[in-house]
Design a protein around this motif. Structure first.
Motif, PDB file in Angstrom:
ATOM      1  N   ALA A  79       0.747  -1.184   0.057  1.00 18.06           N
ATOM      2  CA  ALA A  79       0.021   0.021  -0.012  1.00 18.06           C
ATOM      3  C   ALA A  79       0.977   1.165  -0.064  1.00 18.06           C
ATOM      4  O   ALA A  79       1.802   1.241   0.709  1.00 18.06           O
ATOM      5  CB  ALA A  79      -0.943   0.097   1.181  1.00 18.06           C
ATOM      6  N   ARG A  80       0.705   2.198  -0.900  1.00 21.95           N
ATOM      7  CA  ARG A  80       1.188   3.545  -0.914  1.00 21.95           C
ATOM      8  C   ARG A  80       0.618   4.419   0.132  1.00 21.95           C
ATOM      9  O   ARG A  80      -0.516   4.653   0.227  1.00 21.95           O
ATOM     10  CB  ARG A  80       1.476   3.883  -2.507  1.00 21.95           C
ATOM     11  N   SER A 108      -3.403   3.385  -0.052  1.00 21.70           N
ATOM     12  CA  SER A 108      -3.874   3.265  -1.047  1.00 21.70           C
ATOM     13  C   SER A 108      -3.620   1.917  -1.822  1.00 21.70           C
ATOM     14  O   SER A 108      -2.294   1.672  -1.778  1.00 21.70           O
ATOM     15  CB  SER A 108      -4.075   4.512  -1.987  1.00 21.70           C
ATOM     16  N   ILE A 109      -4.226   1.039  -2.374  1.00 21.91           N
ATOM     17  CA  ILE A 109      -3.972   0.032  -3.154  1.00 21.91           C
ATOM     18  C   ILE A 109      -4.779   0.069  -4.330  1.00 21.91           C
ATOM     19  O   ILE A 109      -5.938   0.272  -4.326  1.00 21.91           O
ATOM     20  CB  ILE A 109      -3.922  -1.323  -2.590  1.00 21.91           C
ATOM     21  N   SER A 110      -4.174  -0.114  -5.481  1.00 24.28           N
ATOM     22  CA  SER A 110      -4.888  -0.100  -6.843  1.00 24.28           C
ATOM     23  C   SER A 110      -5.859  -1.227  -6.819  1.00 24.28           C
ATOM     24  O   SER A 110      -5.449  -2.440  -6.571  1.00 24.28           O
ATOM     25  CB  SER A 110      -3.901  -0.050  -8.088  1.00 24.28           C
ATOM     26  N   LYS A 111      -7.102  -1.134  -7.609  1.00 24.31           N
ATOM     27  CA  LYS A 111      -8.085  -2.489  -7.412  1.00 24.31           C
ATOM     28  C   LYS A 111      -7.634  -3.325  -8.530  1.00 24.31           C
ATOM     29  O   LYS A 111      -8.136  -4.275  -8.284  1.00 24.31           O
ATOM     30  CB  LYS A 111      -9.508  -1.630  -7.953  1.00 24.31           C
ATOM     31  N   ARG A 112      -6.815  -2.858  -9.289  1.00 28.15           N
ATOM     32  CA  ARG A 112      -6.190  -3.960 -10.167  1.00 28.15           C
ATOM     33  C   ARG A 112      -5.434  -5.230  -9.489  1.00 28.15           C
ATOM     34  O   ARG A 112      -5.069  -6.312 -10.093  1.00 28.15           O
ATOM     35  CB  ARG A 112      -5.151  -3.337 -11.181  1.00 28.15           C
ATOM     36  N   PHE A 113      -5.087  -4.832  -8.177  1.00 26.84           N
ATOM     37  CA  PHE A 113      -3.774  -5.795  -7.618  1.00 26.84           C
ATOM     38  C   PHE A 113      -4.603  -6.424  -6.693  1.00 26.84           C
ATOM     39  O   PHE A 113      -3.809  -7.239  -5.634  1.00 26.84           O
ATOM     40  CB  PHE A 113      -2.766  -4.989  -7.265  1.00 26.84           C
ATOM     41  N   LEU A 114      -5.759  -6.231  -6.252  1.00 25.02           N
ATOM     42  CA  LEU A 114      -6.385  -7.029  -5.007  1.00 25.02           C
ATOM     43  C   LEU A 114      -8.014  -7.429  -5.567  1.00 25.02           C
ATOM     44  O   LEU A 114      -8.638  -6.458  -5.841  1.00 25.02           O
ATOM     45  CB  LEU A 114      -6.360  -6.247  -3.837  1.00 25.02           C
ATOM     46  N   ASP A 115      -8.440  -8.697  -5.425  1.00 22.31           N
ATOM     47  CA  ASP A 115      -9.952  -8.794  -5.719  1.00 22.31           C
ATOM     48  C   ASP A 115     -10.278 -10.035  -4.844  1.00 22.31           C
ATOM     49  O   ASP A 115      -9.790 -10.569  -4.012  1.00 22.31           O
ATOM     50  CB  ASP A 115     -10.007  -9.163  -7.154  1.00 22.31           C
TER      51      ASP A 115
END
Ligand code: 5GP
Length: 193
Positions: A79-80, A108-115
């Protein structure tokens, strides 16, 4: 983990405010051999959980997280703390109060990298009052990812982070457990091996 406890005894410095300074092997200068050994131990502890992703927060969680991901053969996402031009949309975010810096950060974490298909192992350098880990748990819940466990390098068991994690019913494994920081000395909870 004896190797880690020995290193804390040798190089750890107790600072005011119940802070342990370990910046010559973990928080500033990093010892890759020790990180490798810790990664092996986390991978062994969570080997049956079918982890698909290791999650941490920048910056001090990254080294142990990478070495764990290396041995579980899964990606590592951190997370950034600062939004960048390349990280603007489609984010999971959470607010985290920093124990050492005494300020709140949005992570924040991009939605592309966690589902929702992910089985997550959260790794961090320290566990104090649990705010950093709670922020990551919050992000996993937003993504509907399954949290398989939390791995901590150094837990200060006299603070309340472990209670918050237990309240969520999440498994916690810490490689070194510190029961007290007294008169400049580190008191370990027990030898973990
Ligand atoms: P928490 O969010 O659990 O209150 O605190 C954990 C975070 O604060 C860790 O990610 C770590 O960066 C920092 N932290 C907490 N306690 C200590 C400590 O005693 N020493 C160092 N170096 N960092 C700490």
């Amino acid at each position: 983990m004896k190797l880690l406890e020995d290193r804390i005894k040798k190089d750890g410095q107790v600072l005011p405010g119940d802070v342990l300074k370990v910046d010559n092997f973990l928080n500033h200068q990093v010892d890759p051999d020790l990180m490798f050994a810790m990664g092996e131990e986390f991978a062994r502890l969570f080997q049956d959980e079918k982890i698909t992703k290791v999650l941490t927060v920048e910056s001090s969680g990254i080294a142990p997280a990478i070495l764990t991901g290396l041995q579980l053969h899964v990606p590592v996402v951190f997370a950034r703390k600062h939004k960048s031009l390349t990280l603007v949309n489609d984010l999971y975010t959470s607010t985290v109060y920093s124990y050492t810096k005494k300020v709140s950060n949005e992570i924040s974490i991009s939605k592309r990298f966690l589902d929702a298909d992910d089985r997550v192992l959260i790794i961090d350098d320290f566990l104090a009052n649990g705010q950093a880990v709670m922020g990551l748990i919050d992000i996993c819940e937003q993504a509907q990812a399954k949290i398989e466990g939390v791995g901590i390098v150094i837990e200060k068991t006299f603070q309340r982070g472990h209670e918050l994690i237990a309240e969520h019913g999440i498994r916690l494994e810490s490689l070194a457990k510190i029961a007290a920081l007294e008169d400049g000395k580190v008191v370990f909870e027990k030898q973990n091996n």
